[in-house]
Design an enzyme around this catalytic site. Sequence first.
Site, PDB file in Angstrom:
ATOM      1  N   ASP A  81       0.823  -1.205   0.000  1.00 43.16           N
ATOM      2  CA  ASP A  81       0.000   0.000   0.000  1.00 43.16           C
ATOM      3  C   ASP A  81       0.856   1.253   0.000  1.00 43.16           C
ATOM      4  OD1 ASP A  81       0.754  -0.632   2.725  1.00 43.16           O
ATOM      5  OD2 ASP A  81      -0.640   0.944   3.385  1.00 43.16           O
ATOM      6  N   GLU A 175       0.068  -1.241   5.646  1.00 41.47           N
ATOM      7  CA  GLU A 175       1.108  -0.836   6.596  1.00 41.47           C
ATOM      8  C   GLU A 175       1.013   0.645   6.911  1.00 41.47           C
ATOM      9  OE1 GLU A 175       5.128   0.675   7.850  1.00 41.47           O
ATOM     10  OE2 GLU A 175       3.866   1.245   6.151  1.00 41.47           O
ATOM     11  N   GLU A 176       0.668   1.451   5.912  1.00 40.12           N
ATOM     12  CA  GLU A 176       0.660   2.905   6.100  1.00 40.12           C
ATOM     13  C   GLU A 176      -0.420   3.369   7.068  1.00 40.12           C
ATOM     14  OE1 GLU A 176       2.847   4.858   5.229  1.00 40.12           O
ATOM     15  OE2 GLU A 176       3.884   4.104   3.459  1.00 40.12           O
ATOM     16  N   ASP A 198      12.044  -1.344   4.170  1.00 44.19           N
ATOM     17  CA  ASP A 198      11.122  -0.207   4.204  1.00 44.19           C
ATOM     18  C   ASP A 198      11.826   1.023   4.770  1.00 44.19           C
ATOM     19  OD1 ASP A 198       8.728   1.154   3.918  1.00 44.19           O
ATOM     20  OD2 ASP A 198       7.836   0.357   5.753  1.00 44.19           O
TER      21      ASP A 198
END
Length: 404
Positions: A81, A175-176, A198
């Site tokens: 995402d 994740e965001e 990341d």
Amino acid sequence: MSFASELEARLTRYAAIDSQSDPDRKGSPSTEQQFDMLNLLVAELTEIGAADVRLTDYGAVLATIPATAPGPTIAFLAHVDTAPQYHASGVKPRVHRGYNGGAISFPLNPDLVLSPETSPELAKKIGHTIITASGDTLLGADDKAGVAILMTAARQLLAHPAPHGKIRLAFTPDEEIGRGVNPRLPADIGADFAYTFDGGKVGEVEYESFSADGAQVTITGVSVHPGYAKGKMVNATTLAAKLLQALPQTQTPENTHDREGFIHVTDMAGGSSEMTIRLILRDFEREGLAAKGALLQEACARLQAEEPRARITCDIRPQYRNMRYWLETDMTPVTRALDAARALGLTPTTTPIRGGTDGSRLTEMGLPCPNLFTGMAEIHGPLEWISVQDMETATNLLLKIVTP
């Protein structure tokens, strides 16, 4: 062996796919468009010969690169995402070959300029291939650069087997918005330890992150016709403004750095009858995080006492905790990454993350998971950029970790 062409092709292909998450939607993934990335990865993993490829019912793609020699089971993760803070639909990646050290302009936003003056790390990338968006969206290198790195390394390991233990791959949604780690994910991965790709600058091996809580304040006023409101109306927007003014302005993101935490208002919605304020609380230590939560609750209590006709609620919920608390008890994955970086001729750094990753939750849940660099910079906005050569260095780091 050079991976530059493959990494460039993968990132530009992945970045063009809208896979933005949405904190206001339920389900996992939170948005249907994330399946465009997830389903593509299932097809690509199957095509390159990965084993055990599956899309879980909670929206994570899992796969295996079988062991060719004894060794620990190591997992690598990236999230599909992109951040909801900026436009992410219709991303048009631009490739700038042989960067000359000057300013980069954007065809869709003539007022936007990316230069070493605004992004000092760019000055170190003369001669590199730089990828940006076109000026009206983010790029999505966070974390599609990580996806490209994992996929490139996986294809290499499957096409040219080298001695390594079992390798697990995981591509997560959401994740965001802090919902990338389903409670079943650590067991489904089944690794001894893991890494998220990341991170930012080349050489970063991160094993310390913020501890994080999310908060929602709801202010319900008294709604009255404004023409006849004297002594009766309680305006929720006015009370919201008072609450924000009561919070310490020295503890906002724009006024903090290094190891300082913050209280950040992410959004507000509503009107004179009712206002909803969402905040995130961040600190590297549990005690500091608890103090920030107490400060917010005290400000709400004072406001409630000043205006008893209103109804003010403050809900604080945990998000993730500093991964250092668990990793410092067994530094095996951190040491392995640092040794791999040095073997590549890098000088690794261990700067704390002023944020969090899926690795923060995974580590807390029992799967040790430091965070490694990809090269991404100026993320979550239209100036986002990345060097293909830095991505190639990250790919080599992954390969060195599994085949030391």
